[in-house]
Design a protein around this motif. Structure first.
Motif, short mmCIF file in Angstrom:
data_model
loop_
_atom_site.label_atom_id
_atom_site.label_comp_id
_atom_site.label_asym_id
_atom_site.label_seq_id
_atom_site.Cartn_x
_atom_site.Cartn_y
_atom_site.Cartn_z
N ASP A 253 0.75 -1.38 0.05
CA ASP A 253 -0.01 0.07 0.15
C ASP A 253 1.02 1.17 0.08
OD1 ASP A 253 0.97 0.27 2.49
OD2 ASP A 253 -0.78 -0.22 3.45
N ASP A 254 0.49 2.26 0.39
CA ASP A 254 0.99 3.89 0.37
C ASP A 254 2.52 3.58 1.03
OD1 ASP A 254 -0.70 4.62 -1.26
OD2 ASP A 254 -1.51 6.12 -0.11
N SER A 280 -2.56 4.44 -3.21
CA SER A 280 -3.50 5.43 -3.69
C SER A 280 -3.04 6.18 -5.05
CB SER A 280 -3.75 6.50 -2.69
OG SER A 280 -2.27 7.25 -2.50
N GLU A 281 -4.03 6.64 -5.72
CA GLU A 281 -3.73 7.28 -6.94
C GLU A 281 -2.55 8.25 -6.78
OE1 GLU A 281 -7.23 8.64 -8.78
OE2 GLU A 281 -8.43 6.79 -8.96
N SER A 282 -2.53 8.98 -5.60
CA SER A 282 -1.43 10.01 -5.78
C SER A 282 -0.10 9.20 -5.74
CB SER A 282 -1.92 10.86 -4.53
OG SER A 282 -1.84 10.05 -3.33
#
Length: 317
Positions: A253-254, A280-282
């Motif tokens: 994940d992030d 996440s998209e960012s």
């Protein structure tokens, strides 16, 4: 449960997989291929003889001295009580009859035959001791798997597919010396199915790979500690030598994405596989901005995650 199901190999060691005994063609003829032109798959179906009988037939009917690649399918009759140990006993006992053998894959088994977490392995490094010129070893399943430290000059490719690789096995691999290893791929899995390795085990493995100067591809995949693996990789000197890196199939994940962004540069890689991720998209956008201008082939297909669902690995049971 598993969200990706390993299937039977159709090719191995650059050769098409061919079953033994040879099945008749449409005209009812059985014309076996040249022994060194295929990877021979030996595994019993429900109506076939026990594995040891099939093995004896194969050893005696095919020109064993020309066989270069071997794939072991299911070896049990009704239920696997003993694991692959007796199969290894048979192969090792006949090692002198297979001087050209360079590649072995153990347990080419689909989920209909056995779930990956049910496959019982054994002390597989004795196969490497018996075949010092083996260049490729692959296997599926990790229950009962034992890796004893050894030096093996021949091995170029090592692949372990599992829903849970015990930390003792990872530590065992860390203590092995594979000076000519070029590719390593480990599916580390989840603690629910025996995959209990931790960050310090990954650090030890990466440190051990410093003694494999030819290593060009590394896959540390399918792990529920994928964030820790990403952080370890981001700091490991061995990564500088890699052409490709695979951290797919796990619970990244992030946190793991940030570790890759803040660690050592990865712009030298030809490819970085982060498929089945939970970033996440960012963070995905920043990874693309960091790597794609340097022609890194970046694959970033996300895993599906329903409301309330926890992150998961692609292959577990």
């Amino acid at each position: 449960m598993s969200y990706y199901y390993p299937s039977h190999l159709t090719a191995f060691h650059g050769l098409p997989v061919h079953g033994f005994p040879t099945e008749p063609d449409k005209a009812g003829r059985t014309s076996p291929p040249a022994p060194g032109s295929v990877a021979w798959r030996i595994g019993r179906a429900y109506e076939e003889d026990p594995f040891e009988v099939l093995w004896a037939r194969f050893r005696d009917e095919v020109r064993a001295e020309e066989v270069t690649a071997l794939v072991v399918g299911p070896w049990w009759i009704d239920y696997d009580e003993e694991g692959i140990g007796p199969v290894l006993d048979s192969i090792i006992a006949d090692a002198h009859r297979f001087p050209a053998l360079r590649a072995v894959f153990l347990a080419d088994v689909e989920s209909e035959e056995s779930e990956i977490s049910w496959i019982k392995q054994s002390e597989v490094t004795r196969l490497l001791r018996a075949f010092p010129r083996l260049t490729e070893l692959g296997m599926r399943g990790a229950e009962g798997l034992v890796v004893e430290p050894l030096l093996h000059d021949g091995l170029r490719t090592l692949r372990v597919e599992s829903g849970g690789l015990p930390r003792e096995c990872v530590r065992g691999l860390s203590a092995c010396a594979f000076p000519n290893l070029e590719r390593m791929e480990l599916w580390l899995g989840t603690g629910w199915y025996g995959g209990d390795c931790r960050r310090e085990d990954i650090d030890a493995l990466l440190a051990g790979l410093a003694h494999s100067p030819g290593l060009r591809h590394l896959g540390l995949q399918n792990s529920d500690i994928q964030n820790d693996i990403a952080a370890a990789v981001a700091a490991a000197p061995v990564v500088v030598r890699l052409d490709s890196l695979d951290l797919s199939m796990g619970a990244l994940d992030d946190e793991g994405g940030e570790a890759l962004l803040s660690g050592q540069p990865l712009t030298h890689l030809g490819s970085l596989n982060l498929n089945h991720h939970f970033m996440s998209e960012s963070v995905v956008r920043r990874l693309r901005q960091s790597l794609e201008p340097h022609d890194v082939c970046l694959t970033l297909k996300p895993a599906s995650l329903r409301n309330g669902q926890e992150r998961y690995v692609a292959v577990s049971e």
